[in-house]
Structure formats: structure tokens, C-alpha cells
Enzyme design. Structure first.
Site, PDB file in Angstrom:
ATOM      1  N   HIS A 195      -5.163   4.312  -8.025  1.00 16.51           N
ATOM      2  CA  HIS A 195      -5.707   3.388  -7.401  1.00 16.51           C
ATOM      3  C   HIS A 195      -6.568   4.042  -5.875  1.00 16.51           C
ATOM      4  O   HIS A 195      -7.045   3.305  -5.073  1.00 16.51           O
ATOM      5  CB  HIS A 195      -4.672   2.509  -6.838  1.00 16.51           C
ATOM      6  CG  HIS A 195      -3.740   3.202  -5.439  1.00 16.51           C
ATOM      7  ND1 HIS A 195      -2.716   4.036  -5.879  1.00 16.51           N
ATOM      8  CD2 HIS A 195      -3.832   3.099  -4.191  1.00 16.51           C
ATOM      9  CE1 HIS A 195      -2.109   4.428  -4.620  1.00 16.51           C
ATOM     10  NE2 HIS A 195      -2.860   3.875  -3.782  1.00 16.51           N
TER      11      HIS A 195
HETATM   12  C1  UD1 Z   1      -4.251   0.550   0.439  1.00 20.69           C
HETATM   13  C2  UD1 Z   1      -4.089   1.663   1.364  1.00 20.69           C
HETATM   14  C3  UD1 Z   1      -3.809   2.848   0.752  1.00 20.69           C
HETATM   15  C4  UD1 Z   1      -2.471   2.594   0.045  1.00 20.69           C
HETATM   16  C5  UD1 Z   1      -2.395   1.459  -1.086  1.00 20.69           C
HETATM   17  C6  UD1 Z   1      -0.909   1.123  -1.500  1.00 20.69           C
HETATM   18  C7  UD1 Z   1      -5.839   1.560   3.273  1.00 20.69           C
HETATM   19  C8  UD1 Z   1      -7.207   2.372   3.505  1.00 20.69           C
HETATM   20  N1  UD1 Z   1      -5.504   1.969   1.881  1.00 20.69           N
HETATM   21  O1  UD1 Z   1      -5.206   0.808  -0.597  1.00 20.69           O
HETATM   22  O2  UD1 Z   1      -3.707   3.800   1.659  1.00 20.69           O
HETATM   23  O3  UD1 Z   1      -2.175   3.826  -0.647  1.00 20.69           O
HETATM   24  O4  UD1 Z   1      -2.944   0.172  -0.219  1.00 20.69           O
HETATM   25  O5  UD1 Z   1      -1.242   0.322  -2.677  1.00 20.69           O
HETATM   26  O6  UD1 Z   1      -5.283   0.863   3.889  1.00 20.69           O
HETATM   27  N2  UD1 Z   1      -6.536  -6.061  -4.082  1.00 20.69           N
HETATM   28  C9  UD1 Z   1      -6.044  -7.478  -4.798  1.00 20.69           C
HETATM   29  N3  UD1 Z   1      -4.703  -8.052  -4.532  1.00 20.69           N
HETATM   30  C10 UD1 Z   1      -4.044  -7.396  -3.600  1.00 20.69           C
HETATM   31  C11 UD1 Z   1      -4.540  -6.367  -2.723  1.00 20.69           C
HETATM   32  C12 UD1 Z   1      -5.614  -5.658  -3.128  1.00 20.69           C
HETATM   33  O7  UD1 Z   1      -6.674  -7.840  -5.480  1.00 20.69           O
HETATM   34  O8  UD1 Z   1      -3.061  -8.185  -3.200  1.00 20.69           O
HETATM   35  C13 UD1 Z   1      -7.823  -5.536  -4.211  1.00 20.69           C
HETATM   36  C14 UD1 Z   1      -8.901  -6.132  -3.584  1.00 20.69           C
HETATM   37  O9  UD1 Z   1     -10.018  -6.241  -4.479  1.00 20.69           O
HETATM   38  C15 UD1 Z   1      -9.249  -5.063  -2.510  1.00 20.69           C
HETATM   39  C16 UD1 Z   1      -8.773  -3.880  -3.313  1.00 20.69           C
HETATM   40  O10 UD1 Z   1      -7.572  -4.230  -4.164  1.00 20.69           O
HETATM   41  O11 UD1 Z   1     -10.687  -5.024  -2.295  1.00 20.69           O
HETATM   42  C17 UD1 Z   1      -8.406  -2.721  -2.196  1.00 20.69           C
HETATM   43  O12 UD1 Z   1      -7.282  -3.212  -1.474  1.00 20.69           O
HETATM   44  P1  UD1 Z   1      -7.280  -2.646  -0.059  1.00 20.69           P
HETATM   45  O13 UD1 Z   1      -6.042  -3.124   0.357  1.00 20.69           O
HETATM   46  O14 UD1 Z   1      -8.529  -2.394   0.757  1.00 20.69           O
HETATM   47  O15 UD1 Z   1      -6.801  -1.072  -0.509  1.00 20.69           O
HETATM   48  P2  UD1 Z   1      -5.814  -0.121  -1.383  1.00 20.69           P
HETATM   49  O16 UD1 Z   1      -6.549   0.300  -2.457  1.00 20.69           O
HETATM   50  O17 UD1 Z   1      -4.785  -1.484  -1.811  1.00 20.69           O
HETATM   51  N1  UDP Z   2       4.947   0.944  -7.426  1.00 17.95           N
HETATM   52  C1  UDP Z   2       5.542  -0.234  -7.541  1.00 17.95           C
HETATM   53  N2  UDP Z   2       4.895  -1.116  -8.628  1.00 17.95           N
HETATM   54  C2  UDP Z   2       3.703  -0.541  -9.119  1.00 17.95           C
HETATM   55  C3  UDP Z   2       3.215   0.636  -8.771  1.00 17.95           C
HETATM   56  C4  UDP Z   2       3.998   1.423  -7.484  1.00 17.95           C
HETATM   57  O1  UDP Z   2       6.618  -0.631  -7.161  1.00 17.95           O
HETATM   58  O2  UDP Z   2       3.379  -1.271 -10.173  1.00 17.95           O
HETATM   59  C5  UDP Z   2       5.780   1.697  -6.201  1.00 17.95           C
HETATM   60  C6  UDP Z   2       5.809   3.324  -6.320  1.00 17.95           C
HETATM   61  O3  UDP Z   2       6.893   3.381  -7.154  1.00 17.95           O
HETATM   62  C7  UDP Z   2       5.925   3.553  -4.657  1.00 17.95           C
HETATM   63  C8  UDP Z   2       5.030   2.626  -4.209  1.00 17.95           C
HETATM   64  O4  UDP Z   2       4.982   1.623  -4.977  1.00 17.95           O
HETATM   65  O5  UDP Z   2       7.254   3.318  -4.309  1.00 17.95           O
HETATM   66  C9  UDP Z   2       3.669   3.402  -3.975  1.00 17.95           C
HETATM   67  O6  UDP Z   2       2.799   2.487  -3.797  1.00 17.95           O
HETATM   68  P1  UDP Z   2       1.160   2.916  -3.740  1.00 17.95           P
HETATM   69  O7  UDP Z   2       0.970   3.738  -5.030  1.00 17.95           O
HETATM   70  O8  UDP Z   2       0.657   1.565  -4.006  1.00 17.95           O
HETATM   71  O9  UDP Z   2       0.610   3.452  -2.437  1.00 17.95           O
HETATM   72  P2  UDP Z   2       0.697   4.910  -1.849  1.00 17.95           P
HETATM   73  O10 UDP Z   2       2.221   5.435  -1.913  1.00 17.95           O
HETATM   74  O11 UDP Z   2      -0.340   5.645  -2.861  1.00 17.95           O
HETATM   75  O12 UDP Z   2       0.540   4.611  -0.441  1.00 17.95           O
END
Ligand code: UD1
Ligand code: UDP
Length: 356
Positions: A195
Site C-alpha cells: 500500500h
Molecule cells: C496511510 C499513511 C501510511 C500508513 C497507512 C496505514 C499517511 C501519509 N499515510 O496511508 O503511513 O502506512 O495509512 O494503512 O498518513 N482509502 C479508502 N478507504 C479508507 C482509507 C483509504 O478507500 O478507509 C483510499 C482512498 O482512495 C485514499 C487512499 O486509500 O485516497 C489512501 O489513503 P490515505 O489515508 O491517504 O493513505 P494510506 O495509503 O492509507
Molecule cells: N493489517 C490488518 N488487516 C489487513 C492488513 C494489515 O489487520 O488487511 C494489520 C497488520 O497486521 C499490521 C497493521 O495492520 O498490524 C499494519 O497496517 P498497515 O500495513 O496499513 O500500515 P503500516 O504498518 O505500513 O503503517
């Protein structure tokens, strides 16, 4: 004393909040949970509150999705109003997302103390958005809880030694509390998550990841983050992904299911900061699809091996590593992230510093 405020908004933050919420609850503290709304799908948010027995947030700032500045600015504006209304005695921030950054900047200007859970960790690469968030948040925090030795050392190098403490990883507390709930059968799958911005912003990069995973030997289960789903579609790569024989794309799963998948895995392929570390709790080694060193000890141990899917020699080395993959028994796993009692250590420190 006024309430302790937690600011969360992203999936990994709900997982980090759970043990600390329960520890504070057991010691009788009043708490107030603010959800920024950065993650909002039920599978990215609500399910974690239900499964980990965290009460519904007191308020949701509903920031939603957007650019970095839109999310950061939106959370700052709404949070400032909430801080002025609630006047918490302490704000607890988690990890390294835009929600975390916004929390730090809004809170410090109102002279409210900040505690940062999972501080100190550094990739030493400012192209990585999370790195910028961690640096700012640590420097604005009154107390920093570091998950490992390397995070402590980075905090010390940045002049933060007087406020940094090595507590271990709070995600290990959560992992242990959930692990017992699962049946365990090993070595069935390769677990994949994907992601990060670095791996989803560019079509060629996404295509090379798809080409790389096709060459892995074994069934890959991939709970796909909505960001990745969106960009695969936008770049016209969705059908190519669906057509990969050994790849099973599923919706994002809750934490109980996730731990079960980890326990069934012989290998974890990911760009997740959290999951790459959890791989050592579950006993499946990790191919990390980012050129960043986040968990130095696991990298130098060879537990985490970095792969650049656009680089043929790196892909070949990764495939050789993957072919050796097997479930690693508990006694052979590296133990760098504490003893699973990180929440208790954090609350002890907050009490000792009269922050709660
Ligand atoms: C964010 C964090 C990242 C973290 C991740 C955990 C920042 C800069 N990034 O990334 O550090 O690793 O969360 O998962 O804060 N979207 C949905 N539904 C949701 C959430 C997101 O559809 O509930 C989609 C939207 O299209 C959105 C995209 O995912 O634009 C990205 O979401 P965003 O919260 O900007 O960043 P993450 O990739 O989730
Ligand atoms: N995770 C989860 N369900 C999923 C994918 C990830 O519960 O479908 C958990 C994963 O085991 C870890 C956390 O979410 O505990 C990590 O989140 P993510 O990868 O979104 O963010 P990051 O750690 O890169 O910030």
C-alpha cells in the site's frame, strides 16, 4: 485531572491504541478517543474497535481522503477545536501518519503535553512521507516511547535522549493478546500486503510488483489496501492482477483474521512498516518491497530482506530467499521488540513523569 486524549485515524493506530487504552482503563484513568477519519471503511476502521474491544471514538473529525496537506490541515483545524473544548491533560499520538503529524502541530501550540508511541524509528530518507511525520512528531513531543534499540539510538542522535524511553513495541502486546484466539496451521500461504505511496504512485512500479509476485512459489493471499485497489484500476492493471494464478486478492481483514493469516504463512511479502516487524512475532520471514531500513536489527539478521521488484538481480536474490522460506519455530525467532508488556511500561513512565 482532565481526560487523556488519544488521537488515531489509521488502521495501524487502532491496533496500537488497544493495549494502551486497556491499561489506562484498568488503572482508572479517564480517556477520550479522537478519530481523525483518515481511514473510514468499516474494514479499515470499525472492525478494529469491535475486535479489540475499544469503545467507539468520542468524536470523529471525518477528514477523509486527500493530499498530504489536505489531510494534515483538515485534522489540524478540527482537532484544534476539539482540544480547546476538551482541554485534555495529555495527548497521545501513534506512529507516523499524517494524522500523527497534524496532532503534534495542533497540540503543541496549545501548550498541551504530547506523548509519542512508536517514536524514534527512522528510515533516514526524507522522500518517505512517514519519515517527515516521525521527525516532526518526535521533536514536538514531551515523551517518546521507542519500540527498539535502533529507534532509541536515532532519538539520541537527534538530541532527544532526555525524553526517550525504550519500551518495546506496543503492537507485540496486541499480537500476543490475539494470537491465542486462533487455530494454528503453518506453511500454507505467502501473505502479502501492499500500500505504500512509493509502490502505488507509478504504473511501471506497480506492474513490476505484479510480475515479481507471479514468480513466487506458493499461494499468495493478499488483503488489499483500498489505495492499491484504486491505483491498480486507474493504471489499467486490475485485470492483470486478477489473472495471476497464484494470487488471491481479498478485502482488507480485521486483526483476528490477520494474525491467523500470519500464522499460516511461510513467507510475508509486504511494504508495511507494521507487518514487516510482526513477521518476527509470527515466525514467517519477510521480503520487504521498499528500499528503506526501518527495523535495522531484523535487516542485519537477514530476517527481513529488501527487494526491488524493478531490479533483476534483487528479484533473483529475493526468489532464492523465498524458496528457502518455512515457518520458524518460536524459539528460533529474533526478539528485539520487548516482552509484550509495552503498554504497562508506557503507563508507568507517564505516571513517573506526572504526565497523567
Ligand atoms: C496511510 C499513511 C501510511 C500508513 C497507512 C496505514 C499517511 C501519509 N499515510 O496511508 O503511513 O502506512 O495509512 O494503512 O498518513 N482509502 C479508502 N478507504 C479508507 C482509507 C483509504 O478507500 O478507509 C483510499 C482512498 O482512495 C485514499 C487512499 O486509500 O485516497 C489512501 O489513503 P490515505 O489515508 O491517504 O493513505 P494510506 O495509503 O492509507
Ligand atoms: N493489517 C490488518 N488487516 C489487513 C492488513 C494489515 O489487520 O488487511 C494489520 C497488520 O497486521 C499490521 C497493521 O495492520 O498490524 C499494519 O497496517 P498497515 O500495513 O496499513 O500500515 P503500516 O504498518 O505500513 O503503517
Amino acid at each position: 485531572m482532565n481526560e487523556i486524549m488519544h488521537l488515531v485515524g489509521n488502521r495501524p493506530q487502532f491496533i496500537k491504541l488497544a493495549p494502551l487504552y486497556h491499561e489506562l482503563q484498568n488503572r482508572g484513568y479517564k480517556q477520550y478517543i479522537v478519530h481523525s477519519g483518515q481511514h473510514y471503511d468499516a474494514s479499515m476502521s470499525e472492525i478494529f474497535f469491535q475486535e479489540l474491544n475499544i469503545p467507539k471514538p468520542n468524536v470523529n473529525l471525518q477528514v477523509g481522503s486527500g493530499s498530504h496537506a489536505e489531510i494534515t490541515g483538515g485534522v489540524m483545524l478540527a482537532l484544534e477545536r476539539e482540544l480547546q473544548k476538551q482541554k485534555p491533560s495529555l495527548v497521545i499520538l501513534y506512529g507516523d501518519t499524517d494524522t500523527t503529524l497534524a496532532g503534534a502541530v495542533a497540540t503543541v501550540k496549545l501548550h498541551i503535553p504530547i506523548a509519542h508511541v512508536e517514536g524514534g524509528a527512522r528510515t533516514h530518507n526524507r522522500d518517505n512521507p512517514e519519515e517527515c511525520n516521525r521527525i516532526v512528531t518526535d521533536h514536538l513531543s514531551n515523551i517518546i516511547f521507542c519500540p527498539d534499540r535502533s529507534a532509541m539510538q536515532s532519538a539520541e542522535k537527534e538530541g532527544l535522549a532526555d525524553r526517550s524511553y525504550l519500551t518495546g513495541d506496543i503492537m507485540y502486546d496486541t499480537f500476543l493478546s490475539v494470537r491465542g484466539r486462533n487455530n494454528i496451521s503453518h506453511d500454507e500461504i505467502i501473505l502479502m500486503t501492499w500500500h505504500r505511496q512509493e509502490n502505488t504512485a507509478d504504473k511501471d512500479r506497480m506492474r513490476s510488483i505484479l510480475r515479481f509476485i507471479q514468480r513466487l512459489d506458493g499461494r499468495i493471499v493478499c488483503p488489499l489496501h483500498p489505495r492499491t485497489r484504486k491505483y491498480l484500476r486507474e493504471f489499467g492493471l486490475w485485470q492483470e492482477a486478477v489473472d495471476i494464478d497464484n494470487l488471491e486478492i481479498i478485502e482488507p481483514v480485521g486483526y483476528i483474521e490477520m494474525v491467523s493469516l500470519m500464522n499460516r504463512a511461510k513467507l510475508i511479502v509486504t511494504d508495511s512498516g507494521g507487518l514487516s516487524k510482526e513477521s518476527s512475532y509470527a515466525g514467517a520471514k519477510c521480503l520487504f518491497m521498499l528500499g528503506l531500513d526501518l527495523w535495522d536489527d531484523l535487516v542485519s539478521d537477514g530476517w527481513i530482506v529488501k527487494v526491488d521488484p524493478q531490479e533483476p538481480s534483487s528479484v533473483n536474490a529475493a526468489l532464492a530467499f523465498a524458496n528457502q522460506a518455512r515457518h520458524i519455530p518460536e524459539e528460533e525467532r529474533p526478539k528485539y521488540y520487548g516482552d509484550g508488556h509495552t503498554a504497562a511500561k508506557i503507563v508507568d513512565l507517564l505516571e513517573r513523569h506526572s504526565l497523567i
